[in-house]
Design a protein around this motif. Structure first.
Motif, mmCIF file in Angstrom:
data_model
loop_
_atom_site.group_PDB
_atom_site.id
_atom_site.type_symbol
_atom_site.label_atom_id
_atom_site.label_comp_id
_atom_site.label_asym_id
_atom_site.label_seq_id
_atom_site.Cartn_x
_atom_site.Cartn_y
_atom_site.Cartn_z
ATOM 1 N N ALA A 105 0.785 -1.270 0.058
ATOM 2 C CA ALA A 105 -0.022 -0.009 -0.021
ATOM 3 C C ALA A 105 0.813 1.200 -0.029
ATOM 4 O O ALA A 105 0.504 2.233 -0.371
ATOM 5 N N VAL A 106 1.917 1.029 0.627
ATOM 6 C CA VAL A 106 3.007 2.368 0.343
ATOM 7 C C VAL A 106 3.582 2.319 -0.915
ATOM 8 O O VAL A 106 3.868 3.549 -1.531
ATOM 9 N N LEU A 107 3.847 1.181 -1.710
ATOM 10 C CA LEU A 107 4.453 1.095 -2.725
ATOM 11 C C LEU A 107 3.733 1.706 -3.959
ATOM 12 O O LEU A 107 4.127 2.337 -4.980
ATOM 13 N N ALA A 108 2.322 1.393 -3.846
ATOM 14 C CA ALA A 108 1.655 1.710 -5.010
ATOM 15 C C ALA A 108 1.221 3.063 -5.171
ATOM 16 O O ALA A 108 1.408 3.311 -6.560
ATOM 17 N N PRO A 109 1.064 3.988 -4.336
ATOM 18 C CA PRO A 109 0.865 5.416 -4.799
ATOM 19 C C PRO A 109 2.312 6.026 -5.041
ATOM 20 O O PRO A 109 2.257 7.059 -5.857
ATOM 21 N N VAL A 110 3.434 5.447 -4.508
ATOM 22 C CA VAL A 110 4.610 5.910 -4.989
ATOM 23 C C VAL A 110 4.970 5.513 -6.534
ATOM 24 O O VAL A 110 5.562 6.205 -7.382
ATOM 25 N N LEU A 111 4.373 4.468 -6.831
ATOM 26 C CA LEU A 111 4.563 4.091 -8.347
ATOM 27 C C LEU A 111 3.580 4.952 -9.138
ATOM 28 O O LEU A 111 4.246 5.545 -10.099
ATOM 29 N N VAL A 112 2.550 5.452 -8.826
ATOM 30 C CA VAL A 112 1.817 6.258 -9.449
ATOM 31 C C VAL A 112 2.424 7.636 -9.372
ATOM 32 O O VAL A 112 2.472 8.339 -10.563
ATOM 33 N N TRP A 113 3.226 8.145 -8.562
ATOM 34 C CA TRP A 113 3.675 9.191 -8.471
ATOM 35 C C TRP A 113 4.870 9.253 -9.356
ATOM 36 O O TRP A 113 5.363 10.310 -10.287
ATOM 37 N N LEU A 114 5.731 8.110 -9.632
ATOM 38 C CA LEU A 114 6.798 7.997 -10.612
ATOM 39 C C LEU A 114 6.390 8.133 -11.962
ATOM 40 O O LEU A 114 7.191 8.762 -12.968
ATOM 41 N N VAL A 115 5.126 7.523 -12.180
ATOM 42 C CA VAL A 115 4.578 7.825 -13.420
ATOM 43 C C VAL A 115 4.475 9.009 -13.829
ATOM 44 O O VAL A 115 4.637 9.595 -14.965
ATOM 45 N N ALA A 116 3.709 9.849 -12.804
ATOM 46 C CA ALA A 116 3.066 11.028 -13.269
ATOM 47 C C ALA A 116 4.176 12.142 -13.194
ATOM 48 O O ALA A 116 4.432 13.058 -14.055
ATOM 49 N N ASP A 117 5.145 12.101 -12.241
ATOM 50 C CA ASP A 117 6.236 13.366 -12.075
ATOM 51 C C ASP A 117 7.569 13.084 -12.867
ATOM 52 O O ASP A 117 7.448 13.846 -13.925
ATOM 53 N N PRO A 118 8.145 12.024 -12.697
ATOM 54 C CA PRO A 118 9.303 12.006 -13.413
ATOM 55 C C PRO A 118 9.370 11.248 -14.855
ATOM 56 O O PRO A 118 10.062 11.785 -15.582
ATOM 57 N N LEU A 119 8.349 10.430 -14.834
ATOM 58 C CA LEU A 119 8.285 9.738 -16.536
ATOM 59 C C LEU A 119 7.437 10.714 -17.167
ATOM 60 O O LEU A 119 7.938 10.855 -18.529
ATOM 61 N N LEU A 120 6.206 11.235 -16.764
ATOM 62 C CA LEU A 120 5.521 11.865 -17.689
ATOM 63 C C LEU A 120 5.554 13.491 -17.719
ATOM 64 O O LEU A 120 5.348 14.465 -18.500
ATOM 65 N N GLY A 121 6.667 13.985 -16.701
ATOM 66 C CA GLY A 121 7.260 15.104 -16.489
ATOM 67 C C GLY A 121 6.039 16.155 -15.963
ATOM 68 O O GLY A 121 6.105 17.440 -16.273
ATOM 69 N N HIS A 122 5.199 15.659 -15.299
ATOM 70 C CA HIS A 122 3.913 16.670 -14.924
ATOM 71 C C HIS A 122 4.341 16.725 -13.180
ATOM 72 O O HIS A 122 3.834 15.785 -12.448
ATOM 73 N N PRO A 123 4.927 17.636 -12.696
ATOM 74 C CA PRO A 123 5.173 17.960 -11.437
ATOM 75 C C PRO A 123 3.737 18.169 -10.559
ATOM 76 O O PRO A 123 2.889 18.752 -11.044
ATOM 77 N N LEU A 124 3.581 17.281 -9.352
ATOM 78 C CA LEU A 124 2.303 17.535 -8.683
ATOM 79 C C LEU A 124 2.628 18.628 -7.824
ATOM 80 O O LEU A 124 3.550 18.749 -6.888
ATOM 81 N N ARG A 125 1.643 19.748 -7.974
ATOM 82 C CA ARG A 125 1.586 20.713 -6.998
ATOM 83 C C ARG A 125 0.353 21.259 -6.853
ATOM 84 O O ARG A 125 -0.630 21.173 -7.633
ATOM 85 N N ILE A 126 0.120 21.856 -5.632
ATOM 86 C CA ILE A 126 -0.973 22.377 -5.092
ATOM 87 C C ILE A 126 -0.846 23.699 -4.718
ATOM 88 O O ILE A 126 0.352 24.157 -3.820
ATOM 89 N N ALA A 127 -1.368 24.694 -5.204
ATOM 90 C CA ALA A 127 -1.128 26.050 -4.918
ATOM 91 C C ALA A 127 -2.244 26.708 -3.926
ATOM 92 O O ALA A 127 -3.365 26.261 -4.151
#
Length: 136
Positions: A14-36
Motif C-alpha cells: 500500500a505504500v509502494l502503490a501510490p509511489v509508483l503512481v507518483w513515479l509515472v506522473a512526475d518523473p516519467l510523464l514530466g508533470h510535477p504534482l503541485r497544489i497552490a
C-alpha cells in the motif's frame, strides 16, 4: 503465513502503490504534482506520498485489530465499510481549487491505488479464519 506477516506485506504494498503512481506522473510523464494555496505552492514528492500511505495503512491495520478484538464476528465487514467511507471522503479535498487536472487525476489515482491494496488485503479472509469458519 501469519496474519501479522500478511498485513505487514499488505501495508508495504500500500505504500509502494501510490509511489509508483507518483513515479509515472512526475518523473516519467514530466508533470510535477503541485497544489497552490494563495502565495504558497506545495510540491508533492515521493516522500510525502509514502508517508501518507504508511499512515493510512497503519491506521487501517490498527482499526481492524481493535475491531477484531471487540467485535470478532463482524470486524472485517465493519472495517470494509469504514474503509470505503474513508476512501469516499478522501476525494473531497480534490474538489477544491489550487491544482490542475493532471495533479487532481494523479492524486485520485494514488488514493485508489492505496484502497485497491488495503481494502481486499486487510478486509479479505485469511486462510486460518476461513478454516475456522468452515470447521464450526
Amino acid at each position: 503465513m501469519s496474519p501479522r506477516k500478511r498485513r505487514l506485506g499488505v501495508a508495504a504494498l500500500a505504500v509502494l502503490a501510490p509511489v509508483l503512481v507518483w513515479l509515472v506522473a512526475d518523473p516519467l510523464l514530466g508533470h510535477p504534482l503541485r497544489i497552490a494555496d494563495g502565495m504558497r505552492t506545495l510540491d508533492i514528492g515521493a516522500g510525502p506520498v509514502a508517508v501518507a500511505a504508511l499512515l493510512a495503512s497503519l491506521s487501517g491495520w490498527g482499526l481492524l485489530a481493535a475491531l477484531e478484538r471487540f467485535w470478532v464476528r463482524h470486524a472485517r465487514l465493519i472495517w470494509t465499510a469504514v474503509a470505503c467511507a474513508v476512501l469516499a471522503l478522501s476525494f473531497l479535498p480534490l474538489t477544491g481549487d489550487g491544482m490542475d487536472g493532471g495533479t487532481r487525476a494523479s492524486l485520485a489515482l494514488m488514493h485508489l491505488a492505496v484502497a485497491a491494496v488495503l481494502i481486499p488485503g486487510y478486509g479479505g479472509r485469511t486462510l486460518g479464519a476461513a478454516a475456522v469458519t468452515v470447521g464450526t
